[in-house]
Design an enzyme around this catalytic site. Structure first.
Site, short mmCIF file in Angstrom:
data_model
loop_
_atom_site.label_atom_id
_atom_site.label_comp_id
_atom_site.label_asym_id
_atom_site.label_seq_id
_atom_site.Cartn_x
_atom_site.Cartn_y
_atom_site.Cartn_z
N MET A 196 0.85 -1.18 0.00
CA MET A 196 0.00 0.00 0.00
C MET A 196 0.89 1.24 0.00
SD MET A 196 -1.31 0.18 3.98
CE MET A 196 -1.92 1.86 3.76
N CYS A 197 0.26 2.40 -0.13
CA CYS A 197 0.99 3.67 -0.09
C CYS A 197 -0.03 4.76 0.20
CB CYS A 197 1.73 3.90 -1.41
SG CYS A 197 0.66 3.87 -2.86
#
Length: 306
Positions: A256-257
């Site tokens: 994720m980011c």
């Protein structure tokens, strides 16, 4: 969550290998410019494409080819929307696609991943555009008035469909996170800068709190790239990095980011490293922190270290 299906790891091309591919291929080789900048950067990838690009390139706009019904920035489009975008770009399933972005390896991996989950047969990533320029390869600087001018003719593109188990939804991730013993069975890696992960630095989107998901691992996307030229690090160095960070090769991995863009840098780097087991490829949390921070309970937004 069930284990994700496996698909082939796309190749990473040096500028010289990219030129060799063009020279030797019997199928069309189409560069796709996926340049995108953070909203606070003051730069615009589409505008830059109009004045500079690799010869024959077309512009894939990740800000437009998405789920426009979602309140989150870069959610994957439907198969129908993806097909329409590829058709408008004049792409066929026989074409060999080479993605790049002008920052080096920032947003191009997001397009690489998108093409993989929509099952385009032959995909590469250029590693990378700044090096391509530095080495003196040809650049097209003819001024275009619109990105459509770069498309010779539209086609009819038909993807077999989305590989759904390579994409993690908010509901999927919440099921993992709410039970501490269950979430220990996953690697959850976060590509945002460390200070945003700890909550010490603000998110670039106004009003969005920073912090991280419980038991996630901070691996800033910049750590998998060479500091001097933004190339992906060698596989051995990537393996060393991921193991040192605590990534367990025997566990499934969720990347994720902020909005699902640089998570794909980690997805590409893990593929390059060869670290993960064949039956445990990387899944991407599409909504990423922008969705999680707006939907999750406060107890699942952690400040500081785990």
């Amino acid at each position: 969550m069930r284990p994700p299906s496996r698909f082939s790891i796309s190749s990473i091309l040096t500028p010289t290998a990219f030129k060799s591919l063009i020279a030797s291929s019997t199928s069309p080789v189409i560069p796709l410019d996926a340049t995108w900048y953070l909203p606070n950067s003051g730069r615009n990838g589409k505008e830059e494409f109009l004045s500079e690009r690799i010869p024959g390139a077309r512009f894939f706009d990740i800000d437009e080819v998405k789920d426009t019904s979602s309140p989150y920035p870069h959610m994957l489009p439907s198969t129908e929307v993806f097909n329409e975008a590829m058709s408008n770009l004049g792409i066929t399933r026989e074409d060999i696609l080479v993605v790049y972005d002008k920052q080096g390896n920032f947003s191009a991996p997001r397009l690489l991943w998108t093409l993989k989950v929509f099952q385009h047969p032959s995909i590469f990533i250029l590693d990378n555009y700044p090096l391509y320029k530095q080495e003196g390869h040809e650049i097209d600087t003819k001024k275009l008035s619109a990105v459509e001018e770069a498309v010779p003719a539209e086609t009819t593109y038909e993807s077999p469909g989305l590989i759904e188990d390579r994409v993690v939804s908010y509901t999927d991730l919440r099921q993992v996170i709410v039970e501490p013993l269950f979430r220990k069975k996953f690697n959850i890696i976060d590509a945002r800068p460390y200070a945003r992960w700890t909550g010490d630095a603000p998110e670039p989107r106004p009003g969005l709190p920073s912090g991280h998901i419980p038991d996630s691992i901070s691996i800033s996307f910049s750590e998998v790239l060479d500091e001097s030229n933004k190339e992906f690090k060698d596989p051995s160095k990537l393996q060393e990095l991921f193991l040192a960070k605590g990534v367990d090769p025997d566990k499934p991995t969720i990347a994720m980011c902020g909005t699902g863009v640089t998570a794909c840098v980690l997805e590409t780097a893990l593929g390059r490293s060869g670290l993960l087991q064949e039956d445990k490829p990387v899944m991407v949390y599409d909504g990423s922190w922008t969705e999680w921070a707006q939907r999750s309970d406060d107890k699942f937004i952690i400040k500081g270290k785990n």
